[in-house]
Scaffold this active site. Structure first.
Site, PDB file in Angstrom:
ATOM      1  N   GLU A 114       0.830  -1.217   0.000  1.00 39.66           N
ATOM      2  CA  GLU A 114       0.000   0.000   0.000  1.00 39.66           C
ATOM      3  C   GLU A 114       0.859   1.260   0.000  1.00 39.66           C
ATOM      4  O   GLU A 114       1.729   1.421   0.866  1.00 39.66           O
ATOM      5  CB  GLU A 114      -0.918  -0.022   1.241  1.00 39.66           C
ATOM      6  CG  GLU A 114      -1.894   1.130   1.266  1.00 39.66           C
ATOM      7  CD  GLU A 114      -2.899   1.026   2.414  1.00 39.66           C
ATOM      8  OE1 GLU A 114      -3.275  -0.098   2.795  1.00 39.66           O
ATOM      9  OE2 GLU A 114      -3.301   2.077   2.927  1.00 39.66           O
ATOM     10  N   ASP A 317       4.517 -14.459  11.618  1.00 32.82           N
ATOM     11  CA  ASP A 317       3.154 -14.863  11.269  1.00 32.82           C
ATOM     12  C   ASP A 317       2.208 -13.672  11.515  1.00 32.82           C
ATOM     13  O   ASP A 317       1.774 -13.424  12.633  1.00 32.82           O
ATOM     14  CB  ASP A 317       2.790 -16.067  12.159  1.00 32.82           C
ATOM     15  CG  ASP A 317       1.382 -16.578  11.908  1.00 32.82           C
ATOM     16  OD1 ASP A 317       0.600 -15.893  11.227  1.00 32.82           O
ATOM     17  OD2 ASP A 317       1.076 -17.668  12.409  1.00 32.82           O
ATOM     18  N   HIS A 414      -2.039  10.696  -0.595  1.00 30.35           N
ATOM     19  CA  HIS A 414      -2.041   9.432  -1.342  1.00 30.35           C
ATOM     20  C   HIS A 414      -1.905   9.652  -2.833  1.00 30.35           C
ATOM     21  O   HIS A 414      -1.497   8.778  -3.559  1.00 30.35           O
ATOM     22  CB  HIS A 414      -3.398   8.725  -1.124  1.00 30.35           C
ATOM     23  CG  HIS A 414      -3.395   7.829   0.065  1.00 30.35           C
ATOM     24  ND1 HIS A 414      -4.341   6.869   0.266  1.00 30.35           N
ATOM     25  CD2 HIS A 414      -2.562   7.748   1.111  1.00 30.35           C
ATOM     26  CE1 HIS A 414      -4.093   6.243   1.398  1.00 30.35           C
ATOM     27  NE2 HIS A 414      -3.030   6.766   1.928  1.00 30.35           N
TER      28      HIS A 414
HETATM   29  C1  MEV Z   1      -5.767   3.060   5.198  1.00 26.62           C
HETATM   30  O1  MEV Z   1      -5.098   1.886   4.817  1.00 26.62           O
HETATM   31  C2  MEV Z   1      -5.667   3.277   6.684  1.00 26.62           C
HETATM   32  C3  MEV Z   1      -6.514   4.426   7.236  1.00 26.62           C
HETATM   33  O2  MEV Z   1      -7.869   4.271   6.818  1.00 26.62           O
HETATM   34  C4  MEV Z   1      -6.388   4.360   8.727  1.00 26.62           C
HETATM   35  C5  MEV Z   1      -7.348   5.279   9.455  1.00 26.62           C
HETATM   36  O3  MEV Z   1      -8.420   5.622   8.923  1.00 26.62           O
HETATM   37  O4  MEV Z   1      -7.021   5.594  10.614  1.00 26.62           O
HETATM   38  C6  MEV Z   1      -6.055   5.760   6.692  1.00 26.62           C
END
Ligand code: MEV
Length: 464
Positions: A114, A317, A414
């Site tokens: 990610e 794990d 992002h």
């Molecule tokens: C995304 O992978 C994780 C978030 O949704 C965590 C959050 O909302 O605290 C950004």
């Protein structure tokens, strides 16, 4: 078996299924086939090209010197790790930077697909570093072996008999797995819990310190080995004998405090949001997660983005760590946040407490050649130290997410990484990746079709 015999093997077992789009999933003796036979079957059943099979690791790339692949998980090793192996799947590995935990600098390998996860933890670790980094602690490697007993005439008396036999049961456990004791661990205690509903049963817990191992094998062996003794002590019948993944005797904790002024949000030279407002938003976000399971699931997922990436990069794990974390988050009957945030004297404080059954010995920590290299980079000495690092990364990840969510939102951050992934997904190569990504961001739309159009236009333009 030679590829020749593979042909006949494939034909016999899969007659009628090959050369069709959908292969039958009934594949007799697949586990006995050689790599070549499996590759041949994949090729014919799913119309795969040699390139695709090489990408999967199902076929050897003759153009690559075998010695240059010494640090990869090659087919032979992978085939010994799991059943019906056809190849391997790679994940990006990045470095979580800027971390100080208990006064020590760590460069932290993180395996995760990610975007933004590694950037977020490194950004937060940079801020926390200003005030000396994270402080962390962790329990010894105590795991719980569970033994389920039914059919006891008197449950409370059976429970008492088990408790009274603590010393003998611990000695027996150490006898069954003497290695643990030799390494400084071993049986640490016995608990007996009575459950009445939906069926009367006695649950025996044996607490076992697994030191630097995760301990699943040792714990399961001990649980199975103790069963006959438990049956004679209780007069009941033992069914399940297995470790618990709610490893709440193996908790890791991390915390930090940063001056709120360091959280200020800027756009160039201008202040977009004061640090105190950012801190306030972060505390509200935590409170939201602590009372609302819908939010807590996402909040904790973010924490696990960081934790899992380290757990995977160190060959541990992650399903076990995930299961433990979520069960622990619901320990008082409501699923809640695994972290806490509060404000005090101009500082934002944050803390995490999370079960962390991670190991530095045993399991795939020693089998996977890439993981050996990553462990050299991380440079930790014990499972307890690794647990502390994982907790710090989970907390950093959470702070990063909450800081973004409480301010500009996560989409902006992002966007550029996401734009690059979309560019790659439509086939952009080399410089094209950045060019397509930049065009997507400029248009404020990161969409597959748009990326394809931009790429085609770019190539048409270059072809002129
Ligand atoms: C995304 O992978 C994780 C978030 O949704 C965590 C959050 O909302 O605290 C950004």
């Amino acid at each position: 078996m030679s590829p020749q015999s593979s042909e006949s093997n494939v034909d016999v077992t899969q007659r009628g299924a090959l050369n069709t789009r959908v292969a039958s999933s009934r594949v007799a003796g697949f586990y006995k086939w050689s790599r070549e036979e499996r590759a041949e079957w994949l090729k014919r059943s799913f119309d795969l090209t040699d390139e695709e099979l090489i990408g999967l690791g199902a076929l050897i790339d003759e153009r690559v010197e075998p010695s240059s692949a010494a640090h990869y998980l090659n087919f032979e090793r992978a085939d010994k790790m799991v059943e019906n192996c056809i190849g391997t799947l790679s994940l990006p590995v990045g470095l979580g930077l800027n971390f100080i935990v208990n006064g020590r600098d760590y460069v932290i390998p993180m395996a995760v697909e990610e975007p933004s996860v590694i950037a977020a933890v490194s950004h937060v670790a940079r801020i926390v570093r200003e005030t000396g980094g994270f402080s962390a602690s962790s329990d010894k490697g105590v795991m719980i072996a569970q033994i389920q007993v039914v059919g006891c005439d008197h449950l409370e008396r059976a429970a008492e008999a088990v408790r009274a036999a603590t010393e003998d049961l611990c000695a027996l456990a150490d006898n069954i797995h003497p290695n643990l004791k030799r390494r400084g661990g071993g049986a640490r205690g016995v608990e007996a819990r009575v459950i009445n509903d939906p069926h009367p049963m006695l649950i025996v817990h044996l607490l076992i310190d697994c030191v630097d191992a995760m301990g699943a094998n040792a714990v399961n062996t001990i649980a199975e080995g103790l069963a006959p003794t438990i049956e004679s002590l209780t007069g009941g019948k033992v069914y399940l004998r297995i470790l618990s993944n709610l490893s709440d005797r193996r908790l890791a904790r991390a915390q930090f405090k940063v001056p709120e002024s360091l959280l200020v949000l800027r756009a160039g030279d201008a202040i977009q949001m004061e640090g105190s407002r950012v801190a306030e938003g972060i505390v509200y976000a935590y409170q939201f997660a602590d009372v609302d399971p819908y939010r807590a699931a996402t909040h904790n997922k973010g924490i696990m983005n960081g934790v899992d990436a380290v757990v995977i990069a160190t060959g541990n794990d992650w399903r076990s760590v995930e299961a433990g974390a979520h069960a622990y988050a619901a320990r008082d009957g409501q699923y809640r946040s695994l972290t806490r945030f509060w404000r005090e004297d101009g500082y934002l404080h944050g803390a995490i407490e999370i079960p962390m059954a991670v190991a530095t010995v045993g399991g795939s920590t020693q089998v996977h050649p890439t993981i050996k290299v990553l462990r050299k980079i991380l440079n930790i000495e014990s499972a307890q130290e690794l647990a502390q690092v994982c907790a710090a990364v989970g907390l950093a990840q959470n702070l990063g997410a909450l800081k973004a969510l409480a301010t500009e939102g996560i989409q902006r951050g992002h966007m550029s990484l996401h734009a690059r992934s979309v560019a790659l997904s439509v086939g952009a190569e080399g410089d094209e990746v950045d060019q397509v990504a930049a065009a997507l961001i400029e248009q404020n739309q990161v969409k597959h079709d748009l990326a394809l159009g931009i790429l085609e236009q770019l190539r048409r333009h270059l072809a002129k």
